[in-house]
Enzyme design. Sequence first.
Site, short mmCIF file in Angstrom:
data_model
loop_
_atom_site.label_atom_id
_atom_site.label_comp_id
_atom_site.label_asym_id
_atom_site.label_seq_id
_atom_site.Cartn_x
_atom_site.Cartn_y
_atom_site.Cartn_z
N GLY A 10 -7.86 -5.56 -7.29
CA GLY A 10 -6.83 -4.62 -7.73
C GLY A 10 -5.71 -4.47 -6.71
O GLY A 10 -5.64 -5.17 -5.70
N PHE A 11 -4.85 -3.52 -6.99
CA PHE A 11 -3.68 -3.25 -6.16
C PHE A 11 -4.07 -2.94 -4.72
O PHE A 11 -3.72 -3.67 -3.78
CB PHE A 11 -2.89 -2.10 -6.81
CG PHE A 11 -1.89 -1.41 -5.93
CD1 PHE A 11 -1.03 -2.13 -5.10
CD2 PHE A 11 -1.76 -0.03 -5.97
CE1 PHE A 11 -0.10 -1.48 -4.31
CE2 PHE A 11 -0.82 0.63 -5.19
CZ PHE A 11 0.00 -0.10 -4.36
N ILE A 12 -4.84 -1.88 -4.52
CA ILE A 12 -5.23 -1.50 -3.17
C ILE A 12 -6.23 -2.50 -2.59
O ILE A 12 -6.13 -2.91 -1.43
CB ILE A 12 -5.83 -0.08 -3.16
CG1 ILE A 12 -4.78 0.93 -3.61
CG2 ILE A 12 -6.36 0.28 -1.77
CD1 ILE A 12 -5.32 2.34 -3.81
N TYR A 152 -10.96 12.01 -15.39
CA TYR A 152 -10.84 11.10 -14.24
C TYR A 152 -11.08 11.85 -12.94
O TYR A 152 -11.88 11.42 -12.10
CB TYR A 152 -9.44 10.46 -14.22
CG TYR A 152 -9.17 9.70 -12.95
CD1 TYR A 152 -9.73 8.44 -12.73
CD2 TYR A 152 -8.38 10.24 -11.94
CE1 TYR A 152 -9.50 7.74 -11.56
CE2 TYR A 152 -8.15 9.56 -10.76
CZ TYR A 152 -8.70 8.32 -10.57
OH TYR A 152 -8.49 7.64 -9.39
N LYS A 156 -14.19 11.44 -10.14
CA LYS A 156 -14.04 11.10 -8.72
C LYS A 156 -14.71 12.16 -7.84
O LYS A 156 -15.31 11.82 -6.81
CB LYS A 156 -12.56 10.98 -8.38
CG LYS A 156 -11.83 9.87 -9.13
CD LYS A 156 -12.43 8.49 -8.90
CE LYS A 156 -12.01 7.89 -7.59
NZ LYS A 156 -12.50 6.48 -7.46
#
Length: 315
Positions: A10-12, A152, A156
Amino acid sequence: MTILVTGGAGFIGSHLTERLLQLGHTVICLDNLDDYYDPGLKQQHIQAFTGSPAYHFIKGDIRRQELVADILSGHQCDTVIHLAARAGVRPSVFAPALYVDVNVNGTLSVLEAMRQTGVRRLILASSSSVYGNTPGIPFREDQTGEQPVSPYASSKYAAELLAHAYHSLYHFDISCLRLFTVYGPRQRPEMAISQFVHGLLTQTPIRVFGDGSVVRNYTYIDDTVTGFLQALTHLQGFQRLNIGGAEAISLQQLISLLEQLTGQTTRIQHFPLQPGDVLYTAADLTLAQRRIGYHPAIPLREGLQRFISWHKKKR
């Protein structure tokens, strides 16, 4: 060090992998390349690593506990950086069971696989969304009564609580990093800065939910990665840390700044504020500075200019 990075395509994850490899670590990437956004983009993210002998990609789901355990033991991993999650606040409102399954059950699967294989070091990617609309700004990690307002965010926070249980029961060393709106090259295409820059450069209208007064703390990707690396160096005990940028601005201010940097103006289409969105995020970085030496180095203007330059090149 041999590190399992879940969600590493992914992005990170791809940015973090790049830095870990540069530092001489071995990285095992576990990613299911889900279709939340174009899986082809994730494959592009990791192309540069595939030839490295220190990098191994495995396509698979974190909810498959036996798979995670086999990876940890087979590659003799000593640390897990757990990024894999179903992303997105707004979509979680319409698919809460999916978000709980991936983000909570998936985290439990990773923790259990670690317990079974004797791996005791974990960095968990959490989110500023866990604070919800909690009074008291900027947000501090020791604030009680976090009030998540979306499935969401709740998922988390639940993942953090599970992680704390495994620290208490099995003496895992765990850092939960609460990330504040990360942006930069490879950012997910549905996120605000990606959408706004695309709209400005293509002269198409941009969508704003609410009146533009919502405030976000934006963090450039390089600073976020630095936060992970510093947490890795100081991984001991259990801690929750804010990893954010140095400044928070409203959506309207962000759009004005992007207009300055691109030399373009655009038409804004306003829509009602979406369920699950919070009104304000801002990170108190005092604890992260004291515990791991975290200081964001990239000012917002500079980070946005870097992102715009990257976006122009990839078009």
